[in-house]
Design an enzyme around this catalytic site. Structure first.
Site, PDB file in Angstrom:
ATOM      1  CB  VAL A 111      58.748   9.827 -30.766  1.00 57.56           C
ATOM      2  CG1 VAL A 111      57.920  10.203 -31.984  1.00 57.56           C
ATOM      3  CG2 VAL A 111      58.234  10.555 -29.522  1.00 57.56           C
ATOM      4  N   GLY A 112      59.309   7.256 -28.433  1.00 60.58           N
ATOM      5  CA  GLY A 112      60.260   6.849 -27.406  1.00 60.58           C
ATOM      6  C   GLY A 112      59.602   6.053 -26.298  1.00 60.58           C
ATOM      7  CE  LYS A 113      57.107   1.103 -27.080  1.00 67.61           C
ATOM      8  NZ  LYS A 113      56.800  -0.335 -27.308  1.00 67.61           N
ATOM      9  CG  ASP A 160      67.094  11.237 -13.819  1.00 73.28           C
ATOM     10  OD1 ASP A 160      68.258  10.762 -13.868  1.00 73.28           O
ATOM     11  OD2 ASP A 160      66.122  10.697 -14.374  1.00 73.28           O
ATOM     12  CE  LYS A 197      58.085  11.352 -18.861  1.00 75.85           C
ATOM     13  NZ  LYS A 197      59.010  12.210 -18.072  1.00 75.85           N
ATOM     14  CE1 TYR A 222      58.494   8.105 -20.643  1.00 73.34           C
ATOM     15  CE2 TYR A 222      60.705   8.184 -19.733  1.00 73.34           C
ATOM     16  CZ  TYR A 222      59.853   8.335 -20.795  1.00 73.34           C
ATOM     17  OH  TYR A 222      60.341   8.695 -22.016  1.00 73.34           O
ATOM     18  N   GLY A 223      57.185   4.837 -19.128  1.00 74.24           N
ATOM     19  CA  GLY A 223      56.106   4.604 -20.076  1.00 74.24           C
ATOM     20  C   GLY A 223      56.541   4.938 -21.492  1.00 74.24           C
ATOM     21  CD  GLU A 224      54.001   3.074 -25.228  1.00 76.65           C
ATOM     22  OE1 GLU A 224      54.155   1.875 -25.491  1.00 76.65           O
ATOM     23  OE2 GLU A 224      53.011   3.740 -25.611  1.00 76.65           O
ATOM     24  CB  VAL A 225      57.690  10.116 -25.474  1.00 73.90           C
ATOM     25  CG1 VAL A 225      57.479  11.489 -26.119  1.00 73.90           C
ATOM     26  CG2 VAL A 225      58.213  10.301 -24.053  1.00 73.90           C
TER      27      VAL A 225
END
Length: 501
Positions: free
Chosen positions: A207-209, A329, A228, A212-215
């Protein structure tokens, strides 16, 4: 993770030793209990000469009186002793370097007595420390006997954790988390349960990149969870976020719900997983691009972010307390929208913690400094006081002001709403450099564009005043998270009164 935890504990140990005036020394000899190192107020090296040759012993001395007594012992024909007072200063001592210290002992002086005295003072503290250690271990084991017994009954084949819960298979995530909160194990599940849950998750869709990597959306026992997955080069971010999420009393409705963390091997490669609650609406950034919000919805979203920030920034005192935490952040991509259209703060990999009890500031070991578009002036011009915790909280307030601007820009007033644009969209490129942002924010001292229509709406006008108080060039002039929360509640009360009248 084991290597990182070891290094973290080693650094903590060295820091504690330095604060206590203790030295770390090489330990070699019968009194070392199979440990290559020991702690003491001084290190020593000794050589004893007999018919069998020269025997070198190294270790620690504890206590000023005993240290003076032993170190003042004169060298003899068969025995010499050398004391030193710096970190691991006895590591290079050898028989060849110690033998020149030997002298002729007076005939009436019993060398045997001095060797026995030395052995008594060297071995005595070691024996006492050993006994204290054994007693401490026995005490801890007795204190946590019930919990340890339950964890030892864990059976990975049956997916059960008897005693901790009736059965993992029959429990929901909410029940597991409720149990962990009442047992005081931090904001997530107990570590053994974390590994159990992590290894029962099926990954459904990405569902996301990000950098840091991917979700991924995953499923555990039919329930959706967010996974995550960090890249191996981002191990420090994964470790730091795991460390922060396991902070006691961190759990809050406006902080993303953490469940588990695990280092696992899949497809012949190591993967670093962080498992949290899953929210269908995605990030605030994604949601605002898709959906404009009504005034009440926008206010509720902003207030919930402020509530989460207040909880992070606030230290809770006590033996089971919580340190103050600054995010570092904060941005719309790191805030998730719940199904009730409230927000929760996520991504704590750059967080800083502080405890007033020992005035300890922990900035972690992650060199990343945040997202350039959301950086405060003092970060961009490198004038931030890096040894002051309040400075990091003020950086969060600057970023919150930008998030508030994003929400306001997608809030209806008189049937009008702007298309979503990121902060400073008209002043910097899509992917601004550090220098782009420094020029706009520090040199030109510009702020995000405020449309005229906002000033004709009482709620948006009040939000404009609030966000400007988050954007002062002078960090100490900015509002606190608690003041922001109270102001948003007042704005919401005024809105409700206006509706009734």
């Amino acid at each position: 993770m084991g290597r990182c935890v070891f290094l973290f504990l080693l650094l903590q140990t060295l820091q504690t030793l330095a604060e206590d005036g203790q030295l770390l020394c090489v330990c070699e000899g019968s009194g070392c209990l199979n440990s290559p190192q020991c702690e003491g107020s001084q290190c020593y090296s000794s050589v004893a000469v007999s018919s069998h040759g020269a025997v070198v012993t190294r270790g620690c001395l504890q206590g000023s009186e005993k240290t003076r007594l032993i170190c003042s012992t004169a060298s003899s024909l068969s025995h010499a002793l050398l004391c030193c007072s710096s970190f691991m200063c006895n590591r290079n001592a050898t028989a060849s370097s110690l033998l020149p210290l030997l002298t002729t002992a007076p005939e009436e002086e019993p060398v045997r007595y001095r060797v026995e005295t030395l052995a008594l003072f060297v071995l005595g503290p070691v024996v006492i420390l050993t006994l204290l250690s054994v007693l401490s271990v026995l005490g801890c084991r007795r204190l946590h006997h019930g919990r340890l017994q339950r964890l030892q009954e864990f059976d990975p084949e049956q997916d059960a954790i008897d005693g901790l819960i009736t059965s993992v298979g029959d429990s929901t995530l909410a029940e597991l988390l409720d149990h962990s909160c009442t047992s005081g194990s931090g904001s997530g599940l107990p570590f053994l349960v974390q590994r159990t849950v992590a290894r029962q998750i099926s990954l459904m869709e990405c569902v996301g990149k990000g950098r840091y990597g991917e979700v991924w959306r995953g499923q555990w026992q039919g329930e959706n969870v967010a996974v995550k997955i960090f890249s191996s080069r981002d191990e420090r971010s994964w470790f730091r976020e795991t460390e922060i999420y396991n902070t006691v009393l961190l759990r809050h409705e406006n902080i993303l719900g953490f469940m588990a963390s695990d280092m696992t091997s899949r497809n012949s490669s190591t993967q670093l997983w962080l498992i949290t609650h899953y929210h269908d609406n995605g990030s605030l950034y994604d949601y605002l691009q898709r959906v404009p919000v009504e005034t009440g919805e926008g206010l509720a979203m902003a207030t919930s972010v402020a509530c989460g920030l207040v909880h992070l920034h606030t230290e809770i005192f006590g033996t089971e307390g919580k340190p103050a935490i600054a995010h570092r952040d904060l941005k719309s991509k790191n805030i998730l929208v719940t199904k009730e259209l409230r927000c929760c703060i996520a991504d704590l990999g750059l967080a800083v913690t502080h405890s007033q009890s020992d005035n300890q500031l922990d900035v972690g070991n992650n060199p990343k400094v945040g997202t350039k578009r959301y950086m405060a002036p003092e970060v961009l011009d490198e004038s931030i006081q890096t040894d002051c915790f309040d400075a990091y909280k003020r950086v969060d307030i600057w970023a919150f002001g930008l998030v508030l601007w994003e929400i306001a820009s997608r809030t209806y007033s008189n049937g009008i709403v702007e298309e979503y644009k990121p902060p400073f969209y008209d002043q910097v490129p899509n992917d601004p450099s550090f220098e782009d942002m420094r020029k706009v924010v520090c040199v030109e001292q510009q702020r995000p564009f405020i449309p005229n229509r906002w000033f004709s709406d009482p709620t948006l006008s009040a939000l404009v005043k609030l966000m400007k108080e988050c954007w002062y060039q002078n960090p100490s002039a900015r509002l606190t998270a608690l003041r922001i929360k109270k102001t948003l509640n007042k704005i919401h009360s005024s809105l409700e009164k206006g509706k009734k009248s």
